[in-house]
Design an enzyme around this catalytic site. Structure first.
Site, PDB file in Angstrom:
ATOM      1  N   ALA A   1       2.604  -2.100   4.279  1.00 26.94           N
ATOM      2  CA  ALA A   1       2.268  -1.057   5.240  1.00 26.94           C
ATOM      3  C   ALA A   1       1.881  -1.785   6.525  1.00 26.94           C
ATOM      4  O   ALA A   1       1.192  -2.806   6.468  1.00 26.94           O
ATOM      5  CB  ALA A   1       1.084  -0.254   4.723  1.00 26.94           C
TER       6      ALA A   1
ATOM      7  N   HIS B   1      -4.978 -10.032  -1.247  1.00 30.83           N
ATOM      8  CA  HIS B   1      -4.911 -10.318   0.195  1.00 30.83           C
ATOM      9  C   HIS B   1      -5.894 -11.419   0.559  1.00 30.83           C
ATOM     10  O   HIS B   1      -6.912 -11.584  -0.098  1.00 30.83           O
ATOM     11  CB  HIS B   1      -5.306  -9.070   1.008  1.00 30.83           C
ATOM     12  CG  HIS B   1      -4.472  -7.867   0.738  1.00 30.83           C
ATOM     13  ND1 HIS B   1      -4.683  -7.054  -0.353  1.00 30.83           N
ATOM     14  CD2 HIS B   1      -3.425  -7.329   1.414  1.00 30.83           C
ATOM     15  CE1 HIS B   1      -3.794  -6.058  -0.330  1.00 30.83           C
ATOM     16  NE2 HIS B   1      -3.020  -6.214   0.728  1.00 30.83           N
TER      17      HIS B   1
ATOM     18  N   ASN C   1       1.136   3.788  10.795  1.00 29.66           N
ATOM     19  CA  ASN C   1       0.386   4.297  11.944  1.00 29.66           C
ATOM     20  C   ASN C   1       0.994   3.648  13.179  1.00 29.66           C
ATOM     21  O   ASN C   1       1.562   2.558  13.096  1.00 29.66           O
ATOM     22  CB  ASN C   1      -1.104   3.939  11.840  1.00 29.66           C
ATOM     23  CG  ASN C   1      -1.337   2.457  11.638  1.00 29.66           C
ATOM     24  OD1 ASN C   1      -1.014   1.915  10.581  1.00 29.66           O
ATOM     25  ND2 ASN C   1      -1.854   1.795  12.635  1.00 29.66           N
TER      26      ASN C   1
ATOM     27  N   HIS D   1      -3.774  -0.167  -4.484  1.00 32.24           N
ATOM     28  CA  HIS D   1      -3.079  -1.257  -5.185  1.00 32.24           C
ATOM     29  C   HIS D   1      -3.505  -1.235  -6.645  1.00 32.24           C
ATOM     30  O   HIS D   1      -4.693  -1.319  -6.945  1.00 32.24           O
ATOM     31  CB  HIS D   1      -3.440  -2.613  -4.557  1.00 32.24           C
ATOM     32  CG  HIS D   1      -2.841  -2.830  -3.211  1.00 32.24           C
ATOM     33  ND1 HIS D   1      -1.764  -3.657  -3.006  1.00 32.24           N
ATOM     34  CD2 HIS D   1      -3.157  -2.332  -2.007  1.00 32.24           C
ATOM     35  CE1 HIS D   1      -1.448  -3.649  -1.728  1.00 32.24           C
ATOM     36  NE2 HIS D   1      -2.282  -2.850  -1.088  1.00 32.24           N
TER      37      HIS D   1
ATOM     38  N   MET E   1      -1.522  -7.148   7.273  1.00 34.63           N
ATOM     39  CA  MET E   1      -2.474  -8.149   6.773  1.00 34.63           C
ATOM     40  C   MET E   1      -1.981  -8.833   5.500  1.00 34.63           C
ATOM     41  O   MET E   1      -2.785  -9.277   4.682  1.00 34.63           O
ATOM     42  CB  MET E   1      -3.814  -7.470   6.464  1.00 34.63           C
ATOM     43  CG  MET E   1      -4.381  -6.674   7.608  1.00 34.63           C
ATOM     44  SD  MET E   1      -5.841  -5.792   7.081  1.00 34.63           S
ATOM     45  CE  MET E   1      -6.015  -4.597   8.405  1.00 34.63           C
ATOM     46  N   SER E   2      -0.691  -8.886   5.326  1.00 39.72           N
ATOM     47  CA  SER E   2      -0.191  -9.457   4.061  1.00 39.72           C
ATOM     48  C   SER E   2       1.136 -10.152   4.292  1.00 39.72           C
ATOM     49  O   SER E   2       1.452 -10.566   5.402  1.00 39.72           O
ATOM     50  CB  SER E   2      -0.016  -8.327   3.034  1.00 39.72           C
ATOM     51  OG  SER E   2       0.991  -7.438   3.450  1.00 39.72           O
TER      52      SER E   2
ATOM     53  N   TYR F   1      -7.822 -11.131   2.987  1.00 40.56           N
ATOM     54  CA  TYR F   1      -9.090 -10.492   3.405  1.00 40.56           C
ATOM     55  C   TYR F   1      -9.996 -10.163   2.225  1.00 40.56           C
ATOM     56  O   TYR F   1     -11.149  -9.810   2.406  1.00 40.56           O
ATOM     57  CB  TYR F   1      -8.840  -9.252   4.277  1.00 40.56           C
ATOM     58  CG  TYR F   1      -8.166  -8.070   3.626  1.00 40.56           C
ATOM     59  CD1 TYR F   1      -8.818  -7.299   2.665  1.00 40.56           C
ATOM     60  CD2 TYR F   1      -6.887  -7.696   3.997  1.00 40.56           C
ATOM     61  CE1 TYR F   1      -8.199  -6.207   2.082  1.00 40.56           C
ATOM     62  CE2 TYR F   1      -6.260  -6.602   3.426  1.00 40.56           C
ATOM     63  CZ  TYR F   1      -6.924  -5.865   2.462  1.00 40.56           C
ATOM     64  OH  TYR F   1      -6.312  -4.781   1.883  1.00 40.56           O
ATOM     65  N   GLU F   2      -9.460 -10.269   1.005  1.00 38.47           N
ATOM     66  CA  GLU F   2     -10.309 -10.077  -0.175  1.00 38.47           C
ATOM     67  C   GLU F   2     -11.048 -11.366  -0.525  1.00 38.47           C
ATOM     68  O   GLU F   2     -11.694 -11.448  -1.560  1.00 38.47           O
ATOM     69  CB  GLU F   2      -9.455  -9.637  -1.370  1.00 38.47           C
ATOM     70  CG  GLU F   2      -8.817  -8.281  -1.197  1.00 38.47           C
ATOM     71  CD  GLU F   2      -7.877  -7.933  -2.350  1.00 38.47           C
ATOM     72  OE1 GLU F   2      -8.372  -7.628  -3.433  1.00 38.47           O
ATOM     73  OE2 GLU F   2      -6.652  -8.008  -2.152  1.00 38.47           O
TER      74      GLU F   2
ATOM     75  N   SER G   1       0.832  -1.217   0.000  1.00 41.96           N
ATOM     76  CA  SER G   1       0.000   0.000   0.000  1.00 41.96           C
ATOM     77  C   SER G   1       0.859   1.257   0.000  1.00 41.96           C
ATOM     78  O   SER G   1       1.702   1.428   0.882  1.00 41.96           O
ATOM     79  CB  SER G   1      -0.875   0.072   1.254  1.00 41.96           C
ATOM     80  OG  SER G   1      -1.719  -1.016   1.327  1.00 41.96           O
TER      81      SER G   1
ATOM     82  N   HIS H   1      -7.865   3.333   6.390  1.00 46.77           N
ATOM     83  CA  HIS H   1      -7.077   2.869   5.249  1.00 46.77           C
ATOM     84  C   HIS H   1      -6.473   4.060   4.507  1.00 46.77           C
ATOM     85  O   HIS H   1      -5.325   4.012   4.046  1.00 46.77           O
ATOM     86  CB  HIS H   1      -7.943   2.015   4.322  1.00 46.77           C
ATOM     87  CG  HIS H   1      -7.147   1.370   3.221  1.00 46.77           C
ATOM     88  ND1 HIS H   1      -6.153   0.450   3.468  1.00 46.77           N
ATOM     89  CD2 HIS H   1      -7.162   1.540   1.877  1.00 46.77           C
ATOM     90  CE1 HIS H   1      -5.605   0.076   2.319  1.00 46.77           C
ATOM     91  NE2 HIS H   1      -6.200   0.725   1.339  1.00 46.77           N
TER      92      HIS H   1
HETATM   93  N1  HPA Z   1      -3.035  -3.141  11.637  1.00 46.93           N
HETATM   94  C1  HPA Z   1      -3.096  -4.039  10.641  1.00 46.93           C
HETATM   95  N2  HPA Z   1      -2.689  -3.795   9.407  1.00 46.93           N
HETATM   96  C2  HPA Z   1      -2.182  -2.571   9.144  1.00 46.93           C
HETATM   97  C3  HPA Z   1      -2.099  -1.582  10.138  1.00 46.93           C
HETATM   98  C4  HPA Z   1      -2.549  -1.879  11.455  1.00 46.93           C
HETATM   99  O1  HPA Z   1      -2.508  -1.051  12.400  1.00 46.93           O
HETATM  100  N3  HPA Z   1      -1.551  -0.483   9.547  1.00 46.93           N
HETATM  101  C5  HPA Z   1      -1.300  -0.816   8.249  1.00 46.93           C
HETATM  102  N4  HPA Z   1      -1.698  -2.074   7.996  1.00 46.93           N
END
Ligand code: HPA
Length: 286
Positions: free
Chosen positions: A125, A95, A244, A73, A220-221, A97-98, A42, A256
């Site tokens: 990310a 991903h 973050n 993406h 998440m990847s 999650y998709e 990302s 996001h």
């Molecule tokens: N948690 C999960 N996935 C992420 C985060 C997070 O805080 N930041 C970027 N991808």
């Protein structure tokens, strides 16, 4: 064009044939055998702009290739030269999650290895868990905690999913990127990445749990790609951009859009490290 394979349910041999067909399809159009594969997470798609003699092909054109729908993406393969090294870049990844299976998410790694890549650099990310981390920092991954269950991806008799004790993260490359970062005055942390299935970010209690478990960043990847690369015997280097900082105390929420925006800001430093690494290894692919 070859017929589409059901990647989720096919046997391992069919899966590998499908990957070779996809690789052949791309090679026939690009005439370039990459040494290095890069997965751009990302907000990190900017590396593609640095590619010399770049040519692109949309995932939707490549047989069997899973599409990505995540914001930030793009969904295309780019081949060309970076730091003098022939590369193939994935601008965008799919991903779990998709709704993709582990094997679908791993498929592109098999394709890029079948194209000729023996080193993979994967980026993501991630939320920073380590209290020393700040938004925009970079981390080279040296270990992971895999919470992308279920863990078994092949039928039991074909299972390749046992962690055979070896660490997939290449220690020599980790040392190299530390010295590049030092020379460029870039802060580069090193640590453990924890992968969740997503798609939600964490509660404060989950952040606390993950920190307690020893993770430095959460995302998440990446882990499915890491496991595929390890099974294929590829050298591997993986980075997180801390987009973050996870708060275990204050009720801060993560969006996001914020993640993509911070990824965009931190990207130049990471891209500079990757480009320098490739310049350093150009002429010595092994
Ligand atoms: N948690 C999960 N996935 C992420 C985060 C997070 O805080 N930041 C970027 N991808």
């Amino acid at each position: 064009m070859p017929t589409e394979t059901n990647l989720q349910n096919c046997h391992e041999a069919e899966f590998r044939t499908a990957a070779h067909q996809a690789a052949q399809f791309v090679l026939e159009r690009r005439l370039l055998r990459p040494w290095v594969a890069c997965v751009l997470g990302s907000g990190l798609g900017g590396l593609a702009e640095r590619v010399v003699h770049g040519q692109e092909i949309a995932y939707s054109e490549i047989p069997n290739f899973p599409l990505t729908h995540a914001t930030g993406h793009r969904g295309r393969l780019i081949t060309g030269y970076l730091g003098g090294v022939p590369v193939v870049l994935m601008q965008g990844r799919s991903h779990r999650y998709e709704g993709r299976s582990q094997r679908e998410v791993q498929f592109p790694v098999h394709v890029m290895q079948a194209m000729g890549a023996s080193l993979i650099i994967t980026t993501n990310a991630a939320g920073g868990l380590n209290s020393r981390f700040r938004t925009g920092d970079l981390m080279v991954i040296d270990s992971h905690i895999d919470l992308l269950w279920p863990r078994r991806q092949w039928p039991a008799h074909e299972s390749r999913d046992t962690f055979r004790g070896q660490n997939p993260y290449n220690a020599d490359l980790v040392r190299k990127v530390h010295s590049i970062a030092r020379a460029k005055d870039i802060v580069l942390h090193q640590g453990c990445y924890l992968g969740t299935l997503g798609p939600t970010y964490e509660t404060r209690s989950e952040y606390r749990l993950f920190r307690w478990a020893g993770a430095d960043a959460v995302g998440m990847s990446t882990i499915p790609e890491v496991l595929a690369a390890r099974d294929l015997g590829m050298k591997l280097l993986a980075f997180s951009v801390i987009t973050n900082v996870a708060s275990t105390e204050a009720a801060l929420s993560t969006s996001h859009a914020e993640v993509v925006e911070s990824g965009n800001q931190a990207a130049p430093a990471l891209l500079a490290i990757i480009q320098q690494l490739l310049e350093d290894i150009s002429g010595q692919p092994d």
